[in-house]
Write an enzyme that holds these catalytic residues in place. Sequence first.
Site, PDB file in Angstrom:
ATOM      1  N   ASP A   1      29.847 -22.737 -75.329  1.00 35.96           N
ATOM      2  CA  ASP A   1      30.700 -23.117 -76.461  1.00 35.96           C
ATOM      3  C   ASP A   1      30.508 -22.207 -77.663  1.00 35.96           C
ATOM      4  OD1 ASP A   1      28.118 -24.016 -77.003  1.00 35.96           O
ATOM      5  OD2 ASP A   1      28.596 -26.108 -76.627  1.00 35.96           O
TER       6      ASP A   1
ATOM      7  N   ASN B   1      24.085 -37.673 -78.489  1.00 37.00           N
ATOM      8  CA  ASN B   1      25.141 -38.638 -78.156  1.00 37.00           C
ATOM      9  C   ASN B   1      25.617 -38.487 -76.707  1.00 37.00           C
ATOM     10  OD1 ASN B   1      26.587 -36.275 -78.228  1.00 37.00           O
ATOM     11  ND2 ASN B   1      28.131 -36.975 -79.683  1.00 37.00           N
TER      12      ASN B   1
ATOM     13  N   HIS C   1      26.464 -35.599 -75.214  1.00 38.02           N
ATOM     14  CA  HIS C   1      27.379 -34.486 -74.896  1.00 38.02           C
ATOM     15  C   HIS C   1      26.661 -33.396 -74.094  1.00 38.02           C
ATOM     16  CE1 HIS C   1      26.498 -32.318 -79.005  1.00 38.02           C
ATOM     17  NE2 HIS C   1      25.817 -31.725 -78.069  1.00 38.02           N
TER      18      HIS C   1
ATOM     19  N   GLU D   1      32.337 -33.976 -76.169  1.00 35.59           N
ATOM     20  CA  GLU D   1      31.947 -35.141 -76.949  1.00 35.59           C
ATOM     21  C   GLU D   1      32.475 -36.431 -76.307  1.00 35.59           C
ATOM     22  OE1 GLU D   1      29.774 -34.523 -79.166  1.00 35.59           O
ATOM     23  OE2 GLU D   1      30.639 -33.783 -81.037  1.00 35.59           O
TER      24      GLU D   1
END
Length: 254
Positions: A78, A147, A149, A154
């Site tokens: 990313d 979280n 990811h 996400e």
Amino acid sequence: MASSSRRYRLVVAPVAELADQLAARLLEEVLGTRPRPLGLATGVTMEPLYAALARRVAALTDPQRRLLRQSWCSFNLDEYVGLGPEDPASFTATMARLLRLPLGLDPGGVHCPDGLAPDPEAEAQRYRLSLAAAGGLGLQVLGLGLNGHVGFNEPPCGPEASTRLIALTEATRRQNAAGFDGQAAAVPAQAITLGLAEILSARQLVLLVTGEAKAGILARALVQPPTPDVPASWLQRHPDLLVLADPAAAAGLI
Ligand code: GLP
């Protein structure tokens, strides 16, 4: 330590040992007979890995180092939208600092999405196609967001999600604030990420998770059935998933 009742393999060891083992595995992959692009990640978790890789490469013979440089092809997961290679907080700059320069790699072999592309959606598609043209992912190294990811997939996120432009959650911007003088508001609001679909198509996945703070989310990702609420939980479906965790991160698994 390996588990037989789970579909994935689990190795629990101190961080330095995990990093060195994985560095050896990456070299084997690049110098092996069936090289396919490596999938690489950024984040604090990956820093010991790249340091271990630099140490191992320094110990290679000159012909081995030449072969490594010729054969190297990696695709990062990313990049932040709005940050270019000149920005030290960009993942492109981070990979240059931790990997490309220490290993003496050709910039053309170390791929990252272009965070400055005028049309980020189109850039995501260009990146996906350029990975496909290079043969798709061989070994993909993954970290884990607090979280759940992977890359910047996400929550909520299903396994079919493809490479795309994504809005970062507040939780992720807080988690990554360290690279922006502690200012969550300075973390870009969008990123380009490889999708779970491309990640799950890799020949092998290696999930590297360290530290007590990740124990809860690692257990949620691997112990419960896959759910869009925890994108990493879809990794359970991969036929060749290796989980490398230090004792603190593995606390909920053993
Ligand atoms: C980042 C990256 C992920 C990374 C994860 C964990 O935001 N997009 O690829 O694995 O979050 O980062 P860290 O290792 O710093 O905890």
